[in-house]
Design a protein around this motif. Structure first.
Motif, PDB file in Angstrom:
ATOM      1  N   GLN A  60       0.842  -1.192   0.000  1.00 35.88           N
ATOM      2  CA  GLN A  60       0.000   0.000   0.000  1.00 35.88           C
ATOM      3  C   GLN A  60       0.878   1.243   0.000  1.00 35.88           C
ATOM      4  O   GLN A  60       1.971   1.229   0.547  1.00 35.88           O
ATOM      5  CB  GLN A  60      -0.890   0.036   1.240  1.00 35.88           C
ATOM      6  N   LYS A  61       0.362   2.286  -0.583  1.00 29.49           N
ATOM      7  CA  LYS A  61       1.056   3.568  -0.561  1.00 29.49           C
ATOM      8  C   LYS A  61       0.961   4.117   0.856  1.00 29.49           C
ATOM      9  O   LYS A  61      -0.129   4.364   1.371  1.00 29.49           O
ATOM     10  CB  LYS A  61       0.419   4.532  -1.573  1.00 29.49           C
ATOM     11  N   THR A  62       2.100   4.258   1.487  1.00 24.78           N
ATOM     12  CA  THR A  62       2.158   4.754   2.851  1.00 24.78           C
ATOM     13  C   THR A  62       2.566   6.225   2.828  1.00 24.78           C
ATOM     14  O   THR A  62       3.499   6.590   2.100  1.00 24.78           O
ATOM     15  CB  THR A  62       3.185   3.942   3.666  1.00 24.78           C
ATOM     16  N   PRO A  63       1.889   7.071   3.608  1.00 21.20           N
ATOM     17  CA  PRO A  63       2.277   8.487   3.647  1.00 21.20           C
ATOM     18  C   PRO A  63       3.745   8.657   4.038  1.00 21.20           C
ATOM     19  O   PRO A  63       4.261   7.925   4.888  1.00 21.20           O
ATOM     20  CB  PRO A  63       1.367   9.084   4.721  1.00 21.20           C
ATOM     21  N   THR A  64       4.397   9.622   3.424  1.00 25.96           N
ATOM     22  CA  THR A  64       5.814   9.858   3.653  1.00 25.96           C
ATOM     23  C   THR A  64       6.122  10.078   5.126  1.00 25.96           C
ATOM     24  O   THR A  64       7.134   9.593   5.630  1.00 25.96           O
ATOM     25  CB  THR A  64       6.267  11.083   2.822  1.00 25.96           C
ATOM     26  N   TRP A  65       5.237  10.799   5.838  1.00 32.21           N
ATOM     27  CA  TRP A  65       5.521  11.104   7.248  1.00 32.21           C
ATOM     28  C   TRP A  65       5.573   9.830   8.084  1.00 32.21           C
ATOM     29  O   TRP A  65       6.343   9.740   9.033  1.00 32.21           O
ATOM     30  CB  TRP A  65       4.534  12.118   7.821  1.00 32.21           C
ATOM     31  N   ILE A  66       4.789   8.831   7.709  1.00 33.89           N
ATOM     32  CA  ILE A  66       4.807   7.569   8.457  1.00 33.89           C
ATOM     33  C   ILE A  66       6.111   6.820   8.190  1.00 33.89           C
ATOM     34  O   ILE A  66       6.753   6.313   9.115  1.00 33.89           O
ATOM     35  CB  ILE A  66       3.579   6.715   8.114  1.00 33.89           C
ATOM     36  N   VAL A  67       6.520   6.760   6.924  1.00 32.72           N
ATOM     37  CA  VAL A  67       7.766   6.071   6.580  1.00 32.72           C
ATOM     38  C   VAL A  67       8.961   6.776   7.235  1.00 32.72           C
ATOM     39  O   VAL A  67       9.845   6.126   7.801  1.00 32.72           O
ATOM     40  CB  VAL A  67       7.949   5.980   5.044  1.00 32.72           C
ATOM     41  N   LYS A  68       8.975   8.130   7.222  1.00 36.18           N
ATOM     42  CA  LYS A  68      10.081   8.878   7.837  1.00 36.18           C
ATOM     43  C   LYS A  68      10.103   8.672   9.349  1.00 36.18           C
ATOM     44  O   LYS A  68      11.158   8.520   9.950  1.00 36.18           O
ATOM     45  CB  LYS A  68       9.956  10.366   7.524  1.00 36.18           C
ATOM     46  N   PHE A  69       8.936   8.688   9.946  1.00 41.45           N
ATOM     47  CA  PHE A  69       8.839   8.612  11.405  1.00 41.45           C
ATOM     48  C   PHE A  69       9.110   7.206  11.934  1.00 41.45           C
ATOM     49  O   PHE A  69       9.786   7.034  12.934  1.00 41.45           O
ATOM     50  CB  PHE A  69       7.442   9.097  11.834  1.00 41.45           C
ATOM     51  N   PHE A  70       8.569   6.191  11.252  1.00 41.78           N
ATOM     52  CA  PHE A  70       8.637   4.823  11.763  1.00 41.78           C
ATOM     53  C   PHE A  70       9.551   3.907  10.967  1.00 41.78           C
ATOM     54  O   PHE A  70       9.849   2.793  11.410  1.00 41.78           O
ATOM     55  CB  PHE A  70       7.235   4.189  11.771  1.00 41.78           C
ATOM     56  N   GLY A  71       9.937   4.332   9.768  1.00 41.41           N
ATOM     57  CA  GLY A  71      10.720   3.445   8.916  1.00 41.41           C
ATOM     58  C   GLY A  71       9.791   2.459   8.226  1.00 41.41           C
ATOM     59  O   GLY A  71       8.588   2.628   8.168  1.00 41.41           O
ATOM     60  N   GLY A  72      10.369   1.405   7.719  1.00 41.58           N
ATOM     61  CA  GLY A  72       9.558   0.385   7.060  1.00 41.58           C
ATOM     62  C   GLY A  72       9.417   0.649   5.580  1.00 41.58           C
ATOM     63  O   GLY A  72      10.163   1.414   4.992  1.00 41.58           O
ATOM     64  N   SER A  73       8.426  -0.012   4.999  1.00 39.53           N
ATOM     65  CA  SER A  73       8.210   0.093   3.561  1.00 39.53           C
ATOM     66  C   SER A  73       6.716  -0.028   3.279  1.00 39.53           C
ATOM     67  O   SER A  73       5.906  -0.077   4.195  1.00 39.53           O
ATOM     68  CB  SER A  73       8.975  -1.016   2.834  1.00 39.53           C
ATOM     69  N   GLU A  74       6.399  -0.097   1.997  1.00 34.40           N
ATOM     70  CA  GLU A  74       4.999  -0.262   1.596  1.00 34.40           C
ATOM     71  C   GLU A  74       4.543  -1.714   1.678  1.00 34.40           C
ATOM     72  O   GLU A  74       3.375  -2.004   1.504  1.00 34.40           O
ATOM     73  CB  GLU A  74       4.806   0.280   0.179  1.00 34.40           C
ATOM     74  N   ASP A  75       5.464  -2.627   1.955  1.00 37.98           N
ATOM     75  CA  ASP A  75       5.116  -4.041   2.111  1.00 37.98           C
ATOM     76  C   ASP A  75       4.652  -4.280   3.540  1.00 37.98           C
ATOM     77  O   ASP A  75       5.281  -3.826   4.493  1.00 37.98           O
ATOM     78  CB  ASP A  75       6.320  -4.930   1.809  1.00 37.98           C
ATOM     79  N   ALA A  76       3.548  -4.991   3.680  1.00 38.75           N
ATOM     80  CA  ALA A  76       3.009  -5.284   5.012  1.00 38.75           C
ATOM     81  C   ALA A  76       2.475  -6.711   5.026  1.00 38.75           C
ATOM     82  O   ALA A  76       2.046  -7.235   3.998  1.00 38.75           O
ATOM     83  CB  ALA A  76       1.902  -4.295   5.361  1.00 38.75           C
ATOM     84  N   PHE A  77       2.479  -7.299   6.213  1.00 36.42           N
ATOM     85  CA  PHE A  77       2.004  -8.664   6.363  1.00 36.42           C
ATOM     86  C   PHE A  77       0.986  -8.740   7.492  1.00 36.42           C
ATOM     87  O   PHE A  77       1.120  -8.068   8.507  1.00 36.42           O
ATOM     88  CB  PHE A  77       3.180  -9.622   6.613  1.00 36.42           C
ATOM     89  N   VAL A  78      -0.025  -9.573   7.263  1.00 35.04           N
ATOM     90  CA  VAL A  78      -1.134  -9.728   8.203  1.00 35.04           C
ATOM     91  C   VAL A  78      -1.317 -11.212   8.486  1.00 35.04           C
ATOM     92  O   VAL A  78      -1.344 -12.026   7.553  1.00 35.04           O
ATOM     93  CB  VAL A  78      -2.437  -9.141   7.608  1.00 35.04           C
ATOM     94  N   ARG A  79      -1.457 -11.556   9.745  1.00 39.72           N
ATOM     95  CA  ARG A  79      -1.746 -12.942  10.158  1.00 39.72           C
ATOM     96  C   ARG A  79      -3.251 -13.089  10.313  1.00 39.72           C
ATOM     97  O   ARG A  79      -3.887 -12.289  10.997  1.00 39.72           O
ATOM     98  CB  ARG A  79      -1.057 -13.258  11.477  1.00 39.72           C
ATOM     99  N   GLU A  80      -3.793 -14.102   9.683  1.00 37.33           N
ATOM    100  CA  GLU A  80      -5.240 -14.342   9.701  1.00 37.33           C
ATOM    101  C   GLU A  80      -5.507 -15.767  10.191  1.00 37.33           C
ATOM    102  O   GLU A  80      -4.856 -16.708   9.731  1.00 37.33           O
ATOM    103  CB  GLU A  80      -5.793 -14.170   8.289  1.00 37.33           C
ATOM    104  N   ILE A  81      -6.439 -15.906  11.119  1.00 29.41           N
ATOM    105  CA  ILE A  81      -6.865 -17.227  11.588  1.00 29.41           C
ATOM    106  C   ILE A  81      -8.380 -17.303  11.435  1.00 29.41           C
ATOM    107  O   ILE A  81      -9.103 -16.417  11.892  1.00 29.41           O
ATOM    108  CB  ILE A  81      -6.460 -17.475  13.057  1.00 29.41           C
TER     109      ILE A  81
END
Length: 181
Positions: A60-81
């Motif tokens: 997902q397109k992540t706002p620049t302020w979130i990437v600058k503040f927290f790091g990371g990338s646009e790749d995300a993973f979710v655990r589902e049960i």
């Protein structure tokens, strides 16, 4: 903590909706879901409840302020049960983000249950979203607000996408077996 909730009824039987659950992705409305990996699937021999654990890979397109503040990338993973109970005709799916969970968590719960007529299925979706930054309340509020907005957008896309998947499956079934419909 912020909350999201929505409820509606699908014009499909519970069994059709549960089968459709496994075909929800990919679909053109939810392009952010890129991969689905089944980690485990078991059937309880006494109850018949089917438990499935999956990991969904999203982009997902992540706002620049979130990437600058927290790091990371646009790749995300979710655990589902998920738990599918054929005897009670209830399906419950819980999910939680794995990515950036040290900063924020999104705990989602979905429930599918049959409507009295048997031709429709009730859908209830809730989410609890909480930033984990007690020292920076204003940043936490901004992050939670953005996450709720993103979750709501994706939930609406998910609803449209799943409705299309169910309709497509139903139309395909009608074409293959017109006498049984």
């Amino acid at each position: 903590m912020h909350f999201f909730s929505q409820a509606f009824t699908y014009d499909h039987s519970w069994s059709h909706v549960v089968i459709g659950m496994w075909h929800k992705y990919p679909n053109p409305h939810c392009t952010h879901v890129q991969t689905i990996d089944v980690l485990d699937r078991t059937v309880d021999p006494e109850t018949g409840v089917i438990r499935t654990e999956r990991v969904l890979g999203c982009k997902q397109k992540t706002p620049t302020w979130i990437v600058k503040f927290f790091g990371g990338s646009e790749d995300a993973f979710v655990r589902e049960i998920s738990f599918i109970d054929p005897a009670t005709q209830n399906a419950t799916i819980t999910s939680v983000n794995l990515s950036l969970s040290q900063f924020a968590t999104c705990y989602e719960r979905i429930r599918y249950s049959p409507v009295a007529s048997g031709k429709q299925t009730a859908f209830l979706q809730t989410a609890e979203i909480q930033a984990r930054m007690a020292l920076w309340r204003s940043a936490a509020d901004r992050l939670e607000h953005w996450l709720v907005q993103r979750f709501e957008q994706n939930a609406q896309l998910g609803k449209v996408g799943f409705t299309d998947v169910l309709q497509s499956m139903w139309n395909d079934a009608k074409e293959r077996h017109p006498a049984h419909m």
